[in-house]
Enzyme design. Structure first.
Site, PDB file in Angstrom:
ATOM      1  N   LYS A  14       0.832  -1.204   0.000  1.00  0.00           N
ATOM      2  CA  LYS A  14       0.000   0.000   0.000  1.00  0.00           C
ATOM      3  C   LYS A  14       0.874   1.264   0.000  1.00  0.00           C
ATOM      4  CE  LYS A  14      -3.717  -2.354   2.601  1.00  0.00           C
ATOM      5  NZ  LYS A  14      -4.613  -2.253   3.757  1.00  0.00           N
ATOM      6  N   TYR A  54     -12.292  -2.603  -2.985  1.00  0.00           N
ATOM      7  CA  TYR A  54     -12.901  -2.729  -1.654  1.00  0.00           C
ATOM      8  C   TYR A  54     -14.410  -2.983  -1.691  1.00  0.00           C
ATOM      9  CZ  TYR A  54      -8.521  -1.640   0.643  1.00  0.00           C
ATOM     10  OH  TYR A  54      -7.230  -1.699   1.094  1.00  0.00           O
ATOM     11  N   ASN A 155      -1.533  -0.381   7.431  1.00  0.00           N
ATOM     12  CA  ASN A 155      -0.944  -1.702   7.688  1.00  0.00           C
ATOM     13  C   ASN A 155      -0.116  -2.242   6.527  1.00  0.00           C
ATOM     14  OD1 ASN A 155      -3.060  -2.260   6.011  1.00  0.00           O
ATOM     15  ND2 ASN A 155      -4.216  -3.506   7.458  1.00  0.00           N
ATOM     16  N   HIS A 158      -1.901  -5.352   1.644  1.00  0.00           N
ATOM     17  CA  HIS A 158      -3.171  -6.063   1.484  1.00  0.00           C
ATOM     18  C   HIS A 158      -2.891  -7.452   0.935  1.00  0.00           C
ATOM     19  CE1 HIS A 158      -7.150  -7.274   0.130  1.00  0.00           C
ATOM     20  NE2 HIS A 158      -6.540  -7.662  -0.981  1.00  0.00           N
ATOM     21  N   GLU A 169      -9.903 -10.367  -7.176  1.00  0.00           N
ATOM     22  CA  GLU A 169      -8.901  -9.302  -7.105  1.00  0.00           C
ATOM     23  C   GLU A 169      -7.823  -9.439  -8.184  1.00  0.00           C
ATOM     24  OE1 GLU A 169      -9.463  -8.592  -2.290  1.00  0.00           O
ATOM     25  OE2 GLU A 169      -7.598  -9.462  -3.022  1.00  0.00           O
TER      26      GLU A 169
END
Ligand code: GDP
Ligand code: MG
Length: 205
Positions: A14, A54, A155, A158, A169
């Protein structure tokens, strides 16, 4: 039952991972495990792509919303909102986070790839992650910090959570011809029965 050695999962480093100069460190962890990178691209997602990434069915929104309500309740806060509304709020924050800067997207393949990558990544909430995982070792965020700021938890990585999620995805981020079907030399050592017993004894004269 024989496990597929070709399970695939989608991983994103990310924007905070890219900015922190952690692309190499993160890739190394997956490579050293014996997992194989079969597609990789840097991309700066627009909100359309991030929203699709998402997107989730209503049932998952309810679960996410209920989980969030429960975690707030533990802190003594009553959110007074419906689970779906809360989940959609979380989604908005996630889209904002993912579109902040370039990400590195990749498809990783190997035995139990989904489970192994999730284990190496660690818990979603870095504060709850086991030492030795990416979220525990390289970042310091928590829901205690992110929730009051109304932002997504930072974080770094992903990783798809299930086969269905991985298929969806991978299709979203990569075209079929961007995915490379190849064999690594180490696969023989990781997986092959034939690798053992290769030593030829010297015949004594
Ligand atoms: P992941 O697959 O482990 O990253 O987590 P999920 O797919 O369950 O959720 C996606 C993202 O939603 C996470 O990375 C978090 O940023 C956010 N999220 C998930 N659960 C919660 C929660 O209980 N509270 C809040 N505030 N955010 C959450
Ligand atoms: Mg997930």
């Amino acid at each position: 039952m024989k496990t597929s050695l070709h399970e695939r999962t989608l991983v994103l480093i990310k924007p905070d991972g890219v900015q922190r100069g952690l692309i190499g460190e993160i890739l190394t962890r997956f490579e050293k495990k014996g997992l194989k990178i079969i597609a990789m691209r840097m991309a700066w997602p627009d909100s359309g792509l991030a929203q699709k990434h998402y997107d989730m069915p209503e049932s998952d929104k309810i679960l996410l919303g209920e989980r969030t309500i429960a975690s707030y309740k533990e802190k003594g806060v009553d959110l007074k909102k419906k689970p779906v509304e809360i989940a959609e709020n979380v989604q908005k924050r996630l889209v904002k986070y993912l579109t902040t800067g370039p990400v590195v997207a990749m498809v990783i393949e190997g035995a139990h790839a989904i489970q192994n990558v999730r284990k190496i990544r660690g818990a979603t909430n870095p504060l709850a992650a086991d030492v030795g995982t990416i979220t525990a070792d390289y970042t310091i965020d928590s829901y205690f910090l992110s929730d009051p700021d109304e932002r997504a938890i930072r974080n770094l990585v992903h990783a798809s959570g299930s086969v269905e999620e991985a298929n969806r995805e991978i299709d979203l981020w990569f075209k079929t011809d961007e995915i490379n079907d190849y064999e690594l030399a180490i696969e023989k050592i990781l997986y092959s029965r034939e690798w053992e017993g290769a030593r030829k004894e010297l015949t004594q004269k």
